[in-house]
Design a protein around this motif. Structure first.
Motif, PDB file in Angstrom:
ATOM      1  N   VAL A  20       0.836  -1.208   0.000  1.00 43.84           N
ATOM      2  CA  VAL A  20       0.000   0.000   0.000  1.00 43.84           C
ATOM      3  C   VAL A  20       0.873   1.262   0.000  1.00 43.84           C
ATOM      4  N   LEU A  21       1.887   1.280   0.843  1.00 40.66           N
ATOM      5  CA  LEU A  21       2.769   2.453   0.930  1.00 40.66           C
ATOM      6  C   LEU A  21       3.532   2.676  -0.376  1.00 40.66           C
ATOM      7  N   LYS A  22       3.995   1.583  -0.996  1.00 39.23           N
ATOM      8  CA  LYS A  22       4.716   1.700  -2.272  1.00 39.23           C
ATOM      9  C   LYS A  22       3.798   2.259  -3.356  1.00 39.23           C
ATOM     10  N   ALA A  23       2.582   1.741  -3.448  1.00 40.55           N
ATOM     11  CA  ALA A  23       1.638   2.226  -4.459  1.00 40.55           C
ATOM     12  C   ALA A  23       1.356   3.716  -4.251  1.00 40.55           C
ATOM     13  N   ASN A  28       2.189   9.406  -6.025  1.00 43.33           N
ATOM     14  CA  ASN A  28       2.296  10.791  -5.554  1.00 43.33           C
ATOM     15  C   ASN A  28       3.743  11.273  -5.510  1.00 43.33           C
ATOM     16  N   MET A  29       4.462  11.113  -6.601  1.00 40.21           N
ATOM     17  CA  MET A  29       5.876  11.482  -6.631  1.00 40.21           C
ATOM     18  C   MET A  29       6.117  12.975  -6.367  1.00 40.21           C
ATOM     19  N   HIS A  30       5.107  13.818  -6.592  1.00 39.81           N
ATOM     20  CA  HIS A  30       5.259  15.249  -6.328  1.00 39.81           C
ATOM     21  C   HIS A  30       5.489  15.538  -4.841  1.00 39.81           C
ATOM     22  N   ARG A  31       5.158  14.590  -3.986  1.00 40.39           N
ATOM     23  CA  ARG A  31       5.364  14.783  -2.540  1.00 40.39           C
ATOM     24  C   ARG A  31       6.807  14.511  -2.120  1.00 40.39           C
ATOM     25  N   HIS A  32       7.562  13.805  -2.947  1.00 39.73           N
ATOM     26  CA  HIS A  32       8.908  13.369  -2.544  1.00 39.73           C
ATOM     27  C   HIS A  32       9.822  13.213  -3.760  1.00 39.73           C
ATOM     28  N   GLU A  33       9.891  14.241  -4.581  1.00 41.96           N
ATOM     29  CA  GLU A  33      10.711  14.204  -5.789  1.00 41.96           C
ATOM     30  C   GLU A  33      12.152  13.857  -5.449  1.00 41.96           C
ATOM     31  N   GLY A  34      12.723  12.965  -6.275  1.00 38.58           N
ATOM     32  CA  GLY A  34      14.123  12.596  -6.109  1.00 38.58           C
ATOM     33  C   GLY A  34      14.361  11.461  -5.117  1.00 38.58           C
ATOM     34  N   LEU A  35      13.337  11.005  -4.431  1.00 34.60           N
ATOM     35  CA  LEU A  35      13.511   9.905  -3.475  1.00 34.60           C
ATOM     36  C   LEU A  35      13.157   8.590  -4.158  1.00 34.60           C
ATOM     37  N   GLU A  36      13.785   7.519  -3.676  1.00 32.64           N
ATOM     38  CA  GLU A  36      13.582   6.195  -4.254  1.00 32.64           C
ATOM     39  C   GLU A  36      12.881   5.287  -3.253  1.00 32.64           C
ATOM     40  N   TRP A  37      11.842   4.580  -3.732  1.00 32.43           N
ATOM     41  CA  TRP A  37      11.099   3.689  -2.846  1.00 32.43           C
ATOM     42  C   TRP A  37      11.985   2.602  -2.245  1.00 32.43           C
ATOM     43  N   ALA A  38      12.916   2.042  -2.998  1.00 36.49           N
ATOM     44  CA  ALA A  38      13.759   0.949  -2.491  1.00 36.49           C
ATOM     45  C   ALA A  38      14.500   1.365  -1.222  1.00 36.49           C
ATOM     46  N   VAL A  66       5.578   9.575   2.356  1.00 33.64           N
ATOM     47  CA  VAL A  66       6.845  10.274   2.574  1.00 33.64           C
ATOM     48  C   VAL A  66       6.712  11.695   2.036  1.00 33.64           C
ATOM     49  N   VAL A  67       7.085  12.673   2.857  1.00 29.00           N
ATOM     50  CA  VAL A  67       7.038  14.070   2.419  1.00 29.00           C
ATOM     51  C   VAL A  67       8.407  14.744   2.484  1.00 29.00           C
ATOM     52  N   GLU A  68       9.387  14.041   3.066  1.00 27.77           N
ATOM     53  CA  GLU A  68      10.697  14.676   3.246  1.00 27.77           C
ATOM     54  C   GLU A  68      11.737  13.613   3.564  1.00 27.77           C
TER      55      GLU A  68
END
Length: 189
Positions: A20-23, A28-38, A66-68
């Motif tokens: 659920v968190l990964k989906a 919503n990549m705009h909330r955490h641009e540049g971060l990687e789920w892995a 994730v927001v930051e």
């Protein structure tokens, strides 16, 4: 939850929560641009108690995301990102003192007590404003935020919402509660 540790999820619960968190993260990549789920997932898998807290955020309707990323502390910061204040955390007064001060028609719980039990913290006013820069939340509801001690000592507490293109900060008696007011939390992993 496992029988040995009430704050530990079963393998199936962990896998479902991570799915659920990964989906949500990917949607919503705009909330955490540049971060990687892995990298986020690797952190989560080594912090099972934090996973439990995220599950509490999820099951009460918070839709954590994730927001930051705090580079200095090497921590990912999750906030409740549900469109409205989480449904499972509404109709609560601000804190235990406010709850105990009510003589009749007491709510079932307080925001501070619920957050503490979940292992999260209420958003501060600054965090709430930062969240609103990502997208607009609480267009129909409101959320308690951490209240400065001097305001709380006088019996008040702060809450925020988003109306008319602006974030508004209001005050109310800490013992008040409404069906459209809950709280948003944060968690560092």
């Amino acid at each position: 939850m496992t029988k040995n540790n009430p704050k530990e999820l079963s393998l199936e619960q962990r896998e479902e929560l991570l799915r659920v968190l990964k989906a949500r993260f990917e949607k919503n990549m705009h909330r955490h641009e540049g971060l990687e789920w892995a990298k986020v997932q690797a952190k989560l898998e080594t912090n099972t108690e934090k996973l439990w807290s995220l599950n509490e955020m999820e099951t009460t309707g918070g839709e954590p995301d994730v927001v930051e990323y705090d580079e200095q502390a090497d921590e990912y910061v999750f906030y409740d990102c549900s469109a409205e204040s989480p449904k499972g955390r509404r109709s609560v007064c601000y804190d235990r003192k406010a709850l105990e001060s009510r003589k009749k028609h007491k709510p079932e719980n307080s925001a501070i007590d619920m957050a503490t039990a979940m292992g999260i913290e209420l958003l501060t006013e600054d965090q709430y404003r930062a969240l609103q820069k990502l997208e607009h939340f609480d267009r129909k509801t409101s959320s308690w935020v951490q209240t400065p001690a001097d305001i709380r000592e006088l019996g008040g507490a702060l809450f925020c919402d988003y109306r008319f293109g602006h974030v508004f900060v209001y005050h109310n008696g800490a013992d008040s509660y409404y069906s459209a007011r809950g709280f948003r939390g944060s968690l560092r992993v």
